[in-house]
Write a protein that holds these residues in place. Structure first.
Motif, PDB file in Angstrom:
ATOM      1  N   ARG A 295       0.851  -1.185   0.000  1.00  0.00           N
ATOM      2  CA  ARG A 295       0.000   0.000   0.000  1.00  0.00           C
ATOM      3  C   ARG A 295       0.891   1.241   0.000  1.00  0.00           C
ATOM      4  NH1 ARG A 295      -5.143  -1.508   1.947  1.00  0.00           N
ATOM      5  NH2 ARG A 295      -5.465  -3.666   1.314  1.00  0.00           N
ATOM      6  N   ASN A 296       0.663   2.139  -0.922  1.00  0.00           N
ATOM      7  CA  ASN A 296       1.499   3.336  -1.031  1.00  0.00           C
ATOM      8  C   ASN A 296       0.734   4.598  -0.672  1.00  0.00           C
ATOM      9  OD1 ASN A 296       3.702   1.907  -1.826  1.00  0.00           O
ATOM     10  ND2 ASN A 296       3.506   2.336  -3.986  1.00  0.00           N
ATOM     11  N   SER A 297      -0.090   4.528   0.348  1.00  0.00           N
ATOM     12  CA  SER A 297      -0.898   5.688   0.705  1.00  0.00           C
ATOM     13  C   SER A 297      -0.062   6.792   1.358  1.00  0.00           C
ATOM     14  CB  SER A 297      -2.020   5.285   1.657  1.00  0.00           C
ATOM     15  OG  SER A 297      -1.486   4.710   2.826  1.00  0.00           O
ATOM     16  N   LEU A 298       1.082   6.428   1.915  1.00  0.00           N
ATOM     17  CA  LEU A 298       1.929   7.387   2.618  1.00  0.00           C
ATOM     18  C   LEU A 298       3.071   7.807   1.701  1.00  0.00           C
ATOM     19  CD1 LEU A 298       2.154   8.677   5.471  1.00  0.00           C
ATOM     20  CD2 LEU A 298       3.861   6.933   5.996  1.00  0.00           C
ATOM     21  N   ARG A 299       2.946   8.979   1.115  1.00  0.00           N
ATOM     22  CA  ARG A 299       4.004   9.458   0.219  1.00  0.00           C
ATOM     23  C   ARG A 299       4.033  10.979   0.234  1.00  0.00           C
ATOM     24  NH1 ARG A 299       2.154  11.448  -4.537  1.00  0.00           N
ATOM     25  NH2 ARG A 299      -0.021  11.013  -5.097  1.00  0.00           N
ATOM     26  N   PRO A 300       5.208  11.568   0.194  1.00  0.00           N
ATOM     27  CA  PRO A 300       5.310  13.029   0.150  1.00  0.00           C
ATOM     28  C   PRO A 300       4.930  13.538  -1.228  1.00  0.00           C
ATOM     29  CG  PRO A 300       7.466  12.045  -0.060  1.00  0.00           C
ATOM     30  CD  PRO A 300       6.516  10.914   0.196  1.00  0.00           C
ATOM     31  N   ASP A 301       4.512  14.801  -1.287  1.00  0.00           N
ATOM     32  CA  ASP A 301       4.154  15.390  -2.578  1.00  0.00           C
ATOM     33  C   ASP A 301       5.386  15.613  -3.436  1.00  0.00           C
ATOM     34  OD1 ASP A 301       1.486  15.478  -1.869  1.00  0.00           O
ATOM     35  OD2 ASP A 301       1.628  17.497  -1.045  1.00  0.00           O
ATOM     36  N   THR A 302       6.481  16.084  -2.800  1.00  0.00           N
ATOM     37  CA  THR A 302       7.665  16.469  -3.570  1.00  0.00           C
ATOM     38  C   THR A 302       8.934  16.187  -2.780  1.00  0.00           C
ATOM     39  OG1 THR A 302       6.453  18.248  -4.681  1.00  0.00           O
ATOM     40  CG2 THR A 302       8.853  18.410  -4.687  1.00  0.00           C
ATOM     41  N   ILE A 303       9.928  15.644  -3.456  1.00  0.00           N
ATOM     42  CA  ILE A 303      11.273  15.529  -2.912  1.00  0.00           C
ATOM     43  C   ILE A 303      12.170  16.474  -3.716  1.00  0.00           C
ATOM     44  CG2 ILE A 303      13.298  14.052  -2.605  1.00  0.00           C
ATOM     45  CD1 ILE A 303      11.111  13.384  -0.665  1.00  0.00           C
ATOM     46  N   MET A 304      12.731  17.460  -3.032  1.00  0.00           N
ATOM     47  CA  MET A 304      13.615  18.431  -3.684  1.00  0.00           C
ATOM     48  C   MET A 304      15.042  18.200  -3.181  1.00  0.00           C
ATOM     49  SD  MET A 304      13.396  22.618  -3.624  1.00  0.00           S
ATOM     50  CE  MET A 304      13.926  22.803  -1.900  1.00  0.00           C
ATOM     51  N   ILE A 305      15.987  18.166  -4.092  1.00  0.00           N
ATOM     52  CA  ILE A 305      17.388  17.928  -3.718  1.00  0.00           C
ATOM     53  C   ILE A 305      18.262  19.000  -4.343  1.00  0.00           C
ATOM     54  CG2 ILE A 305      19.323  16.306  -3.784  1.00  0.00           C
ATOM     55  CD1 ILE A 305      17.333  14.042  -4.093  1.00  0.00           C
ATOM     56  N   SER A 306      19.099  19.603  -3.516  1.00  0.00           N
ATOM     57  CA  SER A 306      20.099  20.540  -4.043  1.00  0.00           C
ATOM     58  C   SER A 306      21.464  19.867  -3.990  1.00  0.00           C
ATOM     59  CB  SER A 306      20.110  21.844  -3.231  1.00  0.00           C
ATOM     60  OG  SER A 306      20.557  21.610  -1.908  1.00  0.00           O
ATOM     61  N   ASN A 307      22.297  20.150  -4.992  1.00  0.00           N
ATOM     62  CA  ASN A 307      23.629  19.543  -5.089  1.00  0.00           C
ATOM     63  C   ASN A 307      23.556  18.028  -5.026  1.00  0.00           C
ATOM     64  OD1 ASN A 307      25.203  22.048  -5.135  1.00  0.00           O
ATOM     65  ND2 ASN A 307      24.520  22.273  -3.013  1.00  0.00           N
ATOM     66  N   ARG A 308      22.649  17.472  -5.791  1.00  0.00           N
ATOM     67  CA  ARG A 308      22.427  16.027  -5.766  1.00  0.00           C
ATOM     68  C   ARG A 308      23.712  15.263  -6.095  1.00  0.00           C
ATOM     69  NH1 ARG A 308      17.392  12.491  -8.118  1.00  0.00           N
ATOM     70  NH2 ARG A 308      18.444  10.472  -8.157  1.00  0.00           N
ATOM     71  N   VAL A 341       3.007  14.952  11.670  1.00  0.00           N
ATOM     72  CA  VAL A 341       3.568  13.638  11.998  1.00  0.00           C
ATOM     73  C   VAL A 341       3.978  12.892  10.727  1.00  0.00           C
ATOM     74  CG1 VAL A 341       3.037  11.385  12.996  1.00  0.00           C
ATOM     75  CG2 VAL A 341       2.328  13.467  14.182  1.00  0.00           C
ATOM     76  N   LYS A 342       3.193  13.010   9.659  1.00  0.00           N
ATOM     77  CA  LYS A 342       3.552  12.350   8.401  1.00  0.00           C
ATOM     78  C   LYS A 342       4.867  12.895   7.855  1.00  0.00           C
ATOM     79  CE  LYS A 342      -0.290  12.826   6.045  1.00  0.00           C
ATOM     80  NZ  LYS A 342      -1.223  12.703   4.878  1.00  0.00           N
TER      81      LYS A 342
END
Length: 443
Positions: A295-308, A341-342
């Motif tokens: 189940r993938n109900s728990l997921r962030p909207d966006t992952i942002m990375i600087s200097n990946r 909390v999420k």
């Protein structure tokens, strides 16, 4: 009198059609609920254009700018509409068959007409002649050349000219589609009013002609025009009197998430959030993550990375919240404890060394607890992005503690200008990312 008539008779302006969110005036007087609709409504001849939270009315309305705002709103709804956003949202004042309004067919027909005028079928006429546009392929096949001084000479050629047949039915159908399109949406483009076509609406005849043309047309531009014309005719169905349509959504928060993710997010964000699994009693196989139902109900909207992938790499977990705070500045319109909390859970998952192997290779080697951050992103009418502060919880940041163990235990609230995001939305915009990185770290 319709909105179109008011505009054409100079009794109204485009700004009169626009509805901007206001915490008080956007509330239904009967139910007390806030009208969440964003998009276009055309009810009983009256068009209203509803902009999202934080999209403020210009102080000095300019017709040209408002026209661009409306067309950009349509573009954003089209580009970022998802199944979750229910882009063609049912309206209680509309019949079900009035919901699926093909707005892009209407806009295409209008744009095409303004660029090329009415469609005219072209018939190629060929004849023997000494002047005119030469068709060399036919000339070589059909005309015997003369030989003079060992040179091949043609005394006659097969020439061609284009005959425009204005009586063709397809032209009459196009005139009908142009009239219908301008009647509903043309005033968003110009004050031009096309003549009402003499031929009455005939769904069966129109669709038959268009489908035949589509089947035998190999010119891509003409094919696209015919397909959009067909969409308009099919929408009108058996009657040309439909006066109501709707194009928009009551769930703009899904589109806001897509907008933010497009500008700031990484494409492989699924590698950064936890997956949960059920193992039911009685299952014969051994319990292993991945072997049972995921189940993938728990997921962030966006992952942002600087200097990946570099030693100074920083990871930001962003949750886009289409909340009213940017307009009301009321703390009741900020994310609640469940959202907080999420966010902790997302960051903890990334920070946990046991999960590093699940991350992309270029990222996992440079993950550092002190370079993981959390933020809520909310729409507003602001000149530049604004950091309003942070939220935390007593179990990770006691009240008497001046510092926290990990940066992501402070979730920053950031206001972004909704108008700017809607206009630019450059995929993975480096300048925008750098600006947001500095802003989140400014407190």
């Amino acid at each position: 009198m319709s909105s179109a008539d008011d505009l054409r008779n100079n009794k109204a302006s485009l700004s009169d059609l626009c509805v901007y969110f206001d915490a008080e005036t956007s509330r239904n007087e009967e139910t007390g609920e806030v009208d969440k609709f964003v998009g276009l409504r055309f009810i009983d001849g009256k068009l209203s254009v509803h902009f999202p939270v934080g999209y403020s009315k210009p102080q000095n309305p300019d017709e040209k700018q408002i026209r661009l705002d409306i067309l950009n709103l349509i573009s954003v709804l089209s580009s970022f509409g998802t199944a979750e956003s229910l882009l063609r949202q049912t309206d209680i004042r509309l019949k079900p068959d009035e919901v699926t309004f093909p707005i892009h067919a209407y806009l295409f027909v209008i744009n095409d007409f303004l660029s090329h005028g009415y469609y005219r079928p072209r018939e190629q006429i060929y004849k023997r002649s000494t002047t005119g546009k030469i068709n060399w392929s036919r000339t070589i096949k059909q005309v015997r050349p003369q030989i003079e001084n060992e040179n091949v000479v043609y005394l006659e050629f097969i020439t061609q000219r284009t005959k425009h047949n204005e009586s063709e039915l397809i032209t009459q159908i196009h005139k009908y589609c142009v009239y219908e399109s301008f009647n509903k949406l043309g005033y968003l483009f110009s004050s031009f009013v096309p003549a009402k076509p003499p031929r009455a609406f005939n769904r069966n005849l129109f669709t038959s002609i268009l489908r035949t043309k589509i089947a035998h047309t190999f010119n891509e531009k003409e094919l696209l025009l015919f397909k959009n014309m067909l969409d308009i005719i099919l929408y009108l169905d058996s009657s040309s009197s439909k006066e109501n349509f709707i194009y928009g959504t009551n769930n703009f928060h899904h589109i806001w998430e897509q907008l933010v993710d497009s500008v700031y997010g990484e494409k492989d964000k699924d590698k950064f959030y936890p997956k949960v699994y059920w193992h039911l009693n009685g299952q014969k196989k051994n319990f292993l993550f991945g072997n049972s139902e995921k189940r993938n109900s728990l997921r962030p909207d966006t992952i942002m990375i600087s200097n990946r992938g570099k030693t100074e790499q920083k990871i930001f977990v962003l949750d886009s919240k289409y909340y009213q705070y940017g307009v009301t500045r009321n703390s009741y319109h900020l994310p609640d404890s469940g959202s907080v909390v999420k966010q902790f859970a997302y960051a903890d998952y990334i920070d946990n060394p046991k999960n590093r192997s699940k991350m992309p290779e270029d990222v996992q080697q440079n993950i550092d607890s002190n370079r993981i951050f959390n933020a809520f992103i909310m729409p507003a009418d602001v000149d530049t992005p604004e950091n309003i502060g942070f939220v935390s919880a007593d179990y990770v940041l006691p009240q008497d503690s001046k510092t926290c163990d990990k940066p992501y235990y402070k979730i920053y609230g950031v206001l972004l200008d909704v108008r700017s995001i809607m206009y630019k939305h450059i995929p993975h915009d480096k300048l925008a990312i750098d600006e947001l990185v500095k802003l989140i770290q400014s407190i």
